[in-house]
Each structure stands twice: as C-alpha cells, then as structure tokens.
Design an enzyme around this catalytic site. Structure first.
Site, PDB file in Angstrom:
ATOM      1  N   ASP A   1     -10.609   3.332   4.892  1.00  0.00           N
ATOM      2  CA  ASP A   1     -10.989   1.917   4.794  1.00  0.00           C
ATOM      3  C   ASP A   1     -12.511   1.761   4.731  1.00  0.00           C
ATOM      4  O   ASP A   1     -13.017   0.705   4.361  1.00  0.00           O
ATOM      5  CB  ASP A   1     -10.504   1.155   6.041  1.00  0.00           C
TER       6      ASP A   1
ATOM      7  N   GLN B   1      -4.278  -1.420  10.225  1.00  0.00           N
ATOM      8  CA  GLN B   1      -4.229  -2.710   9.541  1.00  0.00           C
ATOM      9  C   GLN B   1      -4.803  -3.811  10.435  1.00  0.00           C
ATOM     10  O   GLN B   1      -4.462  -3.940  11.606  1.00  0.00           O
ATOM     11  CB  GLN B   1      -2.779  -3.031   9.137  1.00  0.00           C
TER      12      GLN B   1
ATOM     13  N   LYS C   1       0.845  -1.199   0.000  1.00  0.00           N
ATOM     14  CA  LYS C   1       0.000   0.000   0.000  1.00  0.00           C
ATOM     15  C   LYS C   1       0.881   1.250   0.000  1.00  0.00           C
ATOM     16  O   LYS C   1       0.634   2.202  -0.743  1.00  0.00           O
ATOM     17  CB  LYS C   1      -0.911   0.007   1.238  1.00  0.00           C
TER      18      LYS C   1
HETATM   19  N1  GUN Z   1      -6.771  -6.512   6.535  1.00  0.00           N
HETATM   20  C1  GUN Z   1      -7.174  -7.201   5.447  1.00  0.00           C
HETATM   21  N2  GUN Z   1      -7.727  -6.370   4.546  1.00  0.00           N
HETATM   22  C2  GUN Z   1      -7.681  -5.125   5.078  1.00  0.00           C
HETATM   23  C3  GUN Z   1      -8.101  -3.842   4.622  1.00  0.00           C
HETATM   24  O1  GUN Z   1      -8.662  -3.666   3.530  1.00  0.00           O
HETATM   25  N3  GUN Z   1      -7.858  -2.815   5.463  1.00  0.00           N
HETATM   26  C4  GUN Z   1      -7.266  -2.977   6.658  1.00  0.00           C
HETATM   27  N4  GUN Z   1      -7.079  -1.906   7.426  1.00  0.00           N
HETATM   28  N5  GUN Z   1      -6.872  -4.146   7.120  1.00  0.00           N
HETATM   29  C5  GUN Z   1      -7.073  -5.217   6.326  1.00  0.00           C
END
Ligand code: GUN
Length: 296
Positions: A120, A97, A53
C-alpha cells in the site's frame, strides 16, 4: 465539445497485461506472488473493495488470501496476525484495509507491517522514501492517477494541479509525488482542504484538478477553467428510490455538468477505482521480486 473520457478500466487492463510477463518470469523461478488482505470488522464498502482486489489477483495468477477478523479484535491479536504474515514466505504483500474499527490505531498496525511487504506504501518508511524522491512502493491510488495521466498524454510538468482533500491515502501522497522532479510529475501543486478560504478561486486556475475529498458532486462547472483535466477519486453513495439498487454512486465531480467544459474527465465508476487495483497488483509483483531475488 464534450470532454474525452479517460477510461480507467482500459488503462488498468493494459497495466495488468504488462504484468503477465513479470509473473511468468517469477513462476519460472518457482515464485508465485502472494498478497494477504487483512479485513477487520464489517464495513460494507471495505468488504467490496477487498473482494475486488482478491478477484483481480486470482485472475492474474497472484495468490490472494483475505483474512477476516471481527470488529472487536484486540490490538495485540492484530499485531500478532501481522507478525505471522511478515514471517510467511508465500506472502509478499500485506494490506490492512482501512478504515480499521475506532479502537485500533491504523498507524500502529501499519508500523507492524514489514516495510518490504507494504504494498500500500503506507508505512512511514515508505512514505519517507517517497517524499525524499527515492520511492520503493508508491501508494496505489496516487500511483494510479499518475499512470492515467501518462496513458492519456497529459503532461503535468509545468502545469498547475489542484488537489481537493489532504487525506493520507490520496491527497497528501499525490501532492508529494506530483511535486517531484520526475518524468510525468514536476507540477506546481496546491492542496485545498477545510482551511482553504476560497476553493473555487484555486480550482479555476488549475490545469488539472484531482478531487479526493469525499463530497458528492462538489466540483461544478463554474469552479473549473475551460479545457481543464478532471480526475475524480470520489466514491459517494447517494440514496435514490428511482435507482434499481436504491442508491447511485457519484464522484466528487459533477460529471454531467462539467463534461462540456473540461477537456478530459474520468468517470465514476470505471475511472480511478480500477487503477488503484491494478497498481496494487503491480506493487505485489514488485514485492515478490524485492523479497526473493532483486535484493539478494
Ligand atoms: N481504504 C481505502 N483505500 C485504501 C487503500 O488503497 N488501501 C487500504 N489498505 N485501505 C484503503
């Protein structure tokens, strides 16, 4: 005839390309979109995701900060960190996350995030807006799935969609989006989960199947109808001594076996994964606009 491959990498590239003019417009106003990713503990997969990311942000001219904290971080310390990020003017998007270490409550952490910075789309306020049909930020993976269908000319309107998995990150929000009376949605949605008596009976009726339950190659050809569109959100690491890395990555759909029967299918990797990242960048750019000039 083998199914047409839905190339997530290429569609994600297109999304990112389209963001460049928005980023340039923001820069003209002296604004650089900024994303902070909070990573608590040492889950190896989370480290890989966050790195991807962050790299994608930097490539596009989005400021990215990864904040790593040890697995024994106290809840008060996490809340304080989120508060600091909420108050920073150079940070427009915050992501915590998932998964967090077990002693930390994910919902409490997300509730601390300023909903305007919740790129998110996990904050209950944003989940509520989405469900009510007035979204601010759509969660990145379901958003990516919708974009992929659209870019591939698949029209969910009037179709039967079966989603495998009812997780908060994919299954539930994707169902909430696809059921809306929006362009590119308006589908009849079924969610299958551990309480579903006969999953194959459901999937055999589906025009579109989205697999997001985290079970290695679960969907087999006898579970799908001829010409179905298959979207695979699964990422399963399977030990394999014959592989260079000692493991292979498989989705929730048996790609090899299903590709002859489906009309379209996403690969793993290179399918939904790149789309999740592209939509996160999209939401971050949107957050930069919302927090600076759009709502002023
Ligand atoms: N863990 C797995 N997918 C995601 C996501 O899209 N965002 C976040 N913050 N954690 C994740």
């Amino acid at each position: 005839m083998p199914a047409k491959l839905i190339d997530g990498k290429a569609i994600a590239k297109q999304v990112k390309e389209e963001l460049k003019s928005d980023i340039a417009e923001l820069k003209e106003k002296g604004i650089v979109p900024g994303l902070a990713a909070v990573l608590v503990g040492d889950d190896p997969a989370s480290h890989i995701y966050v790195r991807s990311k962050s790299r994608a942000c930097k490539k596009l001219g989005i400021y990215s900060e990864v904040i790593e904290r040890p697995a024994d971080l106290k809840r008060e310390e996490l809340n304080r960190l989120i508060d600091e990020l909420n108050n920073r003017t150079d940070i427009h998007g915050i992501l915590i996350q998932s998964p967090l270490p077990k002693h930390l409550d994910e919902l409490e952490a997300v509730l601390y995030v300023n909903p305007h910075k919740d790129v998110d789309g996990f904050h209950p306020m944003n989940v509520g807006y989405m469900l009510l049909g007035s979204p601010v930020y759509l969660p990145c993976t379901p958003f990516g799935v919708i974009k992929m269908l659209d870019a591939s000319g698949v029209e969910p309107n009037g179709k039967k969609v079966v989603i495998l998995g009812r997780g908060n990150i994919v299954g539930k929000p994707l169902a909430a989006i696809l059921m809306q009376k929006w362009e590119g949605c308006n589908a009849t949605v079924t969610i299958c989960h551990t309480g579903t008596v006969d999953i194959a009976a459901e999937t055999r009726q589906a025009d579109i199947i989205v697999a997001a339950m985290g079970k290695d190659r679960f969907v087999k050809p006898d579970m799908i109808k001829e010409g179905a569109v298959l979207i695979d959100v699964g990422i399963n690491r399977v030990d394999d001594e014959t592989a260079e890395k000692g493991y292979r990555i498989y989705g929730d759909i048996d790609f090899e076996a299903c590709q002859e029967k489906a009309s379209m299918i996403t690969p793993v990797p290179g399918g939904v994964g790149p789309m999740t990242i592209a939509m996160l960048l999209y939401n971050t750019v949107r957050a930069a606009k919302i927090l600076t000039y759009e709502n002023k």
